[in-house]
Design an enzyme around this catalytic site. Structure first.
Site, mmCIF file in Angstrom:
data_model
loop_
_atom_site.group_PDB
_atom_site.id
_atom_site.type_symbol
_atom_site.label_atom_id
_atom_site.label_comp_id
_atom_site.label_asym_id
_atom_site.label_seq_id
_atom_site.Cartn_x
_atom_site.Cartn_y
_atom_site.Cartn_z
ATOM 1 N N ASN A 196 0.839 -1.207 0.000
ATOM 2 C CA ASN A 196 0.000 0.000 0.000
ATOM 3 C C ASN A 196 0.870 1.251 0.000
ATOM 4 O O ASN A 196 1.952 1.289 0.593
ATOM 5 C CB ASN A 196 -1.001 -0.006 1.175
ATOM 6 N N GLU A 229 0.313 5.330 0.530
ATOM 7 C CA GLU A 229 -0.658 6.341 0.953
ATOM 8 C C GLU A 229 -0.275 7.721 0.437
ATOM 9 O O GLU A 229 0.800 7.927 -0.148
ATOM 10 C CB GLU A 229 -0.781 6.320 2.480
ATOM 11 N N CYS A 275 -4.105 0.722 -2.658
ATOM 12 C CA CYS A 275 -4.048 -0.521 -1.885
ATOM 13 C C CYS A 275 -2.977 -1.454 -2.444
ATOM 14 O O CYS A 275 -2.580 -1.362 -3.620
ATOM 15 C CB CYS A 275 -5.396 -1.232 -1.928
ATOM 16 N N GLU A 291 -3.178 -4.587 -3.193
ATOM 17 C CA GLU A 291 -3.599 -5.567 -4.201
ATOM 18 C C GLU A 291 -3.554 -5.000 -5.618
ATOM 19 O O GLU A 291 -2.948 -5.621 -6.511
ATOM 20 C CB GLU A 291 -5.011 -6.099 -3.856
HETATM 21 N N1 THU Z 1 -5.418 -1.339 2.348
HETATM 22 C C1 THU Z 1 -4.896 -2.168 1.380
HETATM 23 O O1 THU Z 1 -3.756 -1.989 0.941
HETATM 24 N N2 THU Z 1 -5.684 -3.172 0.922
HETATM 25 C C2 THU Z 1 -6.953 -3.435 1.356
HETATM 26 O O2 THU Z 1 -7.609 -4.332 0.834
HETATM 27 C C3 THU Z 1 -7.510 -2.670 2.456
HETATM 28 C C4 THU Z 1 -6.739 -1.487 2.909
HETATM 29 C C5 THU Z 1 -4.590 -0.234 2.838
HETATM 30 C C6 THU Z 1 -5.071 1.127 2.427
HETATM 31 C C7 THU Z 1 -4.475 2.005 3.498
HETATM 32 O O3 THU Z 1 -3.151 2.362 3.108
HETATM 33 C C8 THU Z 1 -4.393 1.089 4.710
HETATM 34 O O4 THU Z 1 -4.561 -0.224 4.235
HETATM 35 C C9 THU Z 1 -5.445 1.366 5.780
HETATM 36 O O5 THU Z 1 -6.717 1.358 5.226
#
Ligand code: THU
Length: 158
Positions: A60, A62, A71, A73
């Site tokens: 992930n 941000e 995210c 995935e």
């Molecule tokens: N996040 C993911 O990378 N994948 C998911 O399926 C759910 C959430 C990340 C987004 C954000 O950077 C952190 O988790 C908290 O939500």
């Protein structure tokens, strides 16, 4: 009333997985260190195995403008596409690390990620197996991403 059941495999430890899936989960765990998550401090990483055996990882990423967070995935699907254009992802291991607790249960992909994972497997006509684990504890395996998206929107409706 109609019901919809989701089936998945549950292993109490990664030792129950095939050696390939264990390696994929370990690759995801090692990729957690790359997570750029200064706002949530919640790390998510994934490792994808492509049909030709290539393994790619993603995490992930941000942004100060919160909705722009990427995210793990879709980042991993994009890494796979860049690495081997047109080559399907056949398995993805996903793991997480929380700043506040030791997650003993797998964290499940969010709705947007499920939609993108399912599009990938329908696009290539091959199941995309999902291997999920928290920081410790059991591993859940879904034979195909669509199992996590019952009644999902699909291109067949367009
Ligand atoms: N996040 C993911 O990378 N994948 C998911 O399926 C759910 C959430 C990340 C987004 C954000 O950077 C952190 O988790 C908290 O939500």
């Amino acid at each position: 009333m109609p019901t919809h059941a989701i089936s998945y495999h549950s292993f109490s430890t990664p030792a129950g997985l095939s050696p390939e899936d264990q390696a994929l989960l370990e690759a995801a765990r090692q990729a957690l260190v790359h997570s750029y998550s200064p706002y949530s401090n919640f790390k998510v990483a994934a490792a994808a195995r492509l049909a030709d055996g290539t393994v790619v990882t993603g995490w992930n990423t941000e942004n100060a403008a919160y909705p722009m967070c990427i995210c793990a995935e879709p980042a991993t699907l994009a890494a796979a596409a860049s690495s081997r254009p047109g080559m399907p992802v056949i398995a993805m291991a996903i793991t997480v690390k929380s700043p506040t607790q030791v997650l003993e249960e797998p964290a499940s992909p969010c709705g947007s990620c499920r939609q993108q994972l399912h599009e990938h497997e329908t696009r290539f006509g091959q199941p995309l197996r999902l291997i999920l684990r928290g920081e410790t504890g059991p591993v859940y395996v879904f034979d195909k991403a669509g199992d996590l998206l019952p009644f999902g929107f699909s291109g067949g409706m367009l």
